[in-house]
Design a protein around this motif. Sequence first.
Motif, mmCIF file in Angstrom:
data_model
loop_
_atom_site.group_PDB
_atom_site.id
_atom_site.type_symbol
_atom_site.label_atom_id
_atom_site.label_comp_id
_atom_site.label_asym_id
_atom_site.label_seq_id
_atom_site.Cartn_x
_atom_site.Cartn_y
_atom_site.Cartn_z
ATOM 1 N N THR A 1 44.209 52.546 45.278
ATOM 2 C CA THR A 1 42.783 52.535 44.977
ATOM 3 C C THR A 1 42.507 51.583 43.828
ATOM 4 O OG1 THR A 1 42.683 54.842 45.647
ATOM 5 C CG2 THR A 1 40.821 53.992 44.382
ATOM 6 N N ARG A 2 41.589 50.657 44.051
ATOM 7 C CA ARG A 2 41.188 49.710 43.007
ATOM 8 C C ARG A 2 40.141 50.400 42.141
ATOM 9 N NH1 ARG A 2 38.231 46.769 39.441
ATOM 10 N NH2 ARG A 2 38.226 44.547 39.773
ATOM 11 N N ASP A 3 40.393 50.518 40.852
ATOM 12 C CA ASP A 3 39.468 51.182 39.928
ATOM 13 C C ASP A 3 38.274 50.249 39.683
ATOM 14 O OD1 ASP A 3 38.155 52.488 37.889
ATOM 15 O OD2 ASP A 3 39.995 53.055 36.848
ATOM 16 N N PRO A 4 37.070 50.623 40.128
ATOM 17 C CA PRO A 4 35.937 49.696 40.079
ATOM 18 C C PRO A 4 35.234 49.613 38.723
ATOM 19 C CG PRO A 4 35.239 51.734 41.070
ATOM 20 C CD PRO A 4 36.709 51.872 40.777
ATOM 21 N N ARG A 5 35.647 50.425 37.762
ATOM 22 C CA ARG A 5 34.918 50.457 36.487
ATOM 23 C C ARG A 5 35.089 49.148 35.725
ATOM 24 N NH1 ARG A 5 37.326 55.719 33.884
ATOM 25 N NH2 ARG A 5 39.157 54.807 34.846
ATOM 26 N N MET A 6 33.954 48.525 35.399
ATOM 27 C CA MET A 6 33.952 47.260 34.679
ATOM 28 C C MET A 6 33.093 47.399 33.435
ATOM 29 S SD MET A 6 35.741 45.151 36.593
ATOM 30 C CE MET A 6 35.279 43.466 36.281
ATOM 31 N N LYS A 7 33.210 46.437 32.544
ATOM 32 C CA LYS A 7 32.376 46.422 31.351
ATOM 33 C C LYS A 7 30.935 46.143 31.764
ATOM 34 C CE LYS A 7 31.881 44.417 26.806
ATOM 35 N NZ LYS A 7 32.512 43.670 25.746
ATOM 36 N N GLU A 8 30.015 46.920 31.205
ATOM 37 C CA GLU A 8 28.597 46.752 31.525
ATOM 38 C C GLU A 8 28.046 45.543 30.782
ATOM 39 O OE1 GLU A 8 24.653 49.602 31.093
ATOM 40 O OE2 GLU A 8 26.628 50.528 31.180
ATOM 41 N N ARG A 9 27.157 44.812 31.432
ATOM 42 C CA ARG A 9 26.631 43.599 30.809
ATOM 43 C C ARG A 9 25.659 43.928 29.682
ATOM 44 N NH1 ARG A 9 22.118 40.985 31.199
ATOM 45 N NH2 ARG A 9 20.354 41.802 32.351
ATOM 46 N N LYS A 10 25.534 42.993 28.731
ATOM 47 C CA LYS A 10 24.589 43.140 27.618
ATOM 48 C C LYS A 10 23.181 42.888 28.145
ATOM 49 C CE LYS A 10 23.133 41.095 23.301
ATOM 50 N NZ LYS A 10 21.741 41.101 23.738
ATOM 51 N N LYS A 11 22.237 43.744 27.716
ATOM 52 C CA LYS A 11 20.844 43.555 28.114
ATOM 53 C C LYS A 11 20.061 42.925 26.972
ATOM 54 C CE LYS A 11 22.114 46.761 31.172
ATOM 55 N NZ LYS A 11 23.347 47.506 30.994
ATOM 56 N N TYR A 12 19.031 42.145 27.326
ATOM 57 C CA TYR A 12 18.196 41.502 26.312
ATOM 58 C C TYR A 12 17.429 42.571 25.529
ATOM 59 C CZ TYR A 12 14.648 42.210 29.886
ATOM 60 O OH TYR A 12 13.824 42.767 30.825
ATOM 61 N N GLY A 13 17.189 42.283 24.254
ATOM 62 C CA GLY A 13 16.486 43.243 23.390
ATOM 63 C C GLY A 13 17.408 44.296 22.805
ATOM 64 N N LEU A 14 18.667 44.321 23.267
ATOM 65 C CA LEU A 14 19.639 45.287 22.753
ATOM 66 C C LEU A 14 20.773 44.529 22.064
ATOM 67 C CD1 LEU A 14 19.931 47.791 25.749
ATOM 68 C CD2 LEU A 14 18.375 47.891 23.807
ATOM 69 N N LYS A 15 21.530 45.271 21.243
ATOM 70 C CA LYS A 15 22.635 44.641 20.532
ATOM 71 C C LYS A 15 23.888 44.537 21.417
ATOM 72 C CE LYS A 15 21.197 45.945 15.879
ATOM 73 N NZ LYS A 15 20.992 44.599 15.366
ATOM 74 N N ARG A 16 24.093 45.574 22.255
ATOM 75 C CA ARG A 16 25.191 45.584 23.223
ATOM 76 C C ARG A 16 24.628 46.070 24.552
ATOM 77 N NH1 ARG A 16 28.286 48.413 18.887
ATOM 78 N NH2 ARG A 16 28.049 50.285 20.160
ATOM 79 N N ALA A 17 25.438 46.590 25.426
ATOM 80 C CA ALA A 17 24.952 47.026 26.726
ATOM 81 C C ALA A 17 23.880 48.118 26.582
ATOM 82 C CB ALA A 17 26.104 47.531 27.571
ATOM 83 N N ARG A 18 24.102 49.064 25.643
ATOM 84 C CA ARG A 18 23.150 50.169 25.490
ATOM 85 C C ARG A 18 22.669 50.389 24.065
ATOM 86 N NH1 ARG A 18 24.928 54.765 29.817
ATOM 87 N NH2 ARG A 18 25.435 53.326 31.491
ATOM 88 N N LYS A 19 23.332 49.833 23.079
ATOM 89 C CA LYS A 19 22.984 50.050 21.665
ATOM 90 C C LYS A 19 21.700 49.284 21.325
ATOM 91 C CE LYS A 19 24.881 49.405 17.008
ATOM 92 N NZ LYS A 19 24.175 50.265 16.241
ATOM 93 N N ALA A 20 20.696 50.034 20.902
ATOM 94 C CA ALA A 20 19.412 49.435 20.552
ATOM 95 C C ALA A 20 19.355 49.172 19.062
ATOM 96 C CB ALA A 20 18.281 50.364 20.961
ATOM 97 N N PRO A 21 18.501 48.236 18.627
ATOM 98 C CA PRO A 21 18.319 48.050 17.179
ATOM 99 C C PRO A 21 17.742 49.310 16.546
ATOM 100 C CG PRO A 21 17.132 46.350 18.444
ATOM 101 C CD PRO A 21 17.684 47.332 19.415
ATOM 102 N N GLN A 22 17.984 49.482 15.269
ATOM 103 C CA GLN A 22 17.514 50.701 14.585
ATOM 104 C C GLN A 22 16.004 50.799 14.663
ATOM 105 O OE1 GLN A 22 18.858 50.975 10.570
ATOM 106 N NE2 GLN A 22 18.348 53.140 10.393
ATOM 107 N N PHE A 23 15.509 51.992 14.956
ATOM 108 C CA PHE A 23 14.063 52.233 15.076
ATOM 109 C C PHE A 23 13.484 52.623 13.726
ATOM 110 C CE2 PHE A 23 10.635 55.355 15.701
ATOM 111 C CZ PHE A 23 9.705 54.561 16.337
ATOM 112 N N SER A 24 12.359 51.994 13.360
ATOM 113 C CA SER A 24 11.685 52.347 12.115
ATOM 114 C C SER A 24 10.261 52.737 12.445
ATOM 115 C CB SER A 24 11.692 51.143 11.164
ATOM 116 O OG SER A 24 10.867 51.405 10.063
ATOM 117 N N LYS A 25 9.890 53.955 12.051
ATOM 118 C CA LYS A 25 8.554 54.448 12.369
ATOM 119 C C LYS A 25 7.520 53.754 11.505
ATOM 120 C CE LYS A 25 6.326 58.729 13.641
ATOM 121 N NZ LYS A 25 6.539 60.167 13.823
ATOM 122 N N ARG A 26 7.853 53.466 10.228
ATOM 123 C CA ARG A 26 6.888 52.797 9.317
ATOM 124 C C ARG A 26 7.507 51.587 8.678
ATOM 125 N NH1 ARG A 26 6.187 58.107 8.871
ATOM 126 N NH2 ARG A 26 4.132 58.840 9.395
#
Length: 131
Positions: free
Chosen positions: A106-131
């Motif tokens: 069985t070939r293990d299909p898990r691969m690294k997820e691509r980086k999305k625009y507006g994010l620092k990595r695939a899922r890590k978002a920039p720190q949110f500031s309310k004010r």
Amino acid sequence: MIGNYYWGTGRRKESVARVRITEGDGKIIINGDKELHDYFSLERWQTQILSPFRITGTEGRFDCYVNVNGGGVNGQAEAVRLGVSRALVEYNPEFRPVLKEYGLLTRDPRMKERKKYGLKRARKAPQFSKR
């Protein structure tokens, strides 16, 4: 089969292993010059790579020539294991059900997820500031 060799290709994450087996005395050469225990230093990786031979009862019957590149050492070890399993099936199709039962074909299909625009990595978002 090409000549006296049986080929198998294994992939895992970014690693690609091209494995060539031929009947011999059990030596494993990686990337043209290194022995198995020199390239894969941990016992776990060595056991993982030799497991298809152990399961099919062909330990010490094949010489194994491996070209492996890309990814990390763990991914490379898993890629080599898949390549060895596929080469053994090419040598003897009767090994297929046994290796399949252990999940070695069985070939293990898990691969690294691509980086999305507006994010620092695939899922890590920039720190949110309310004010």
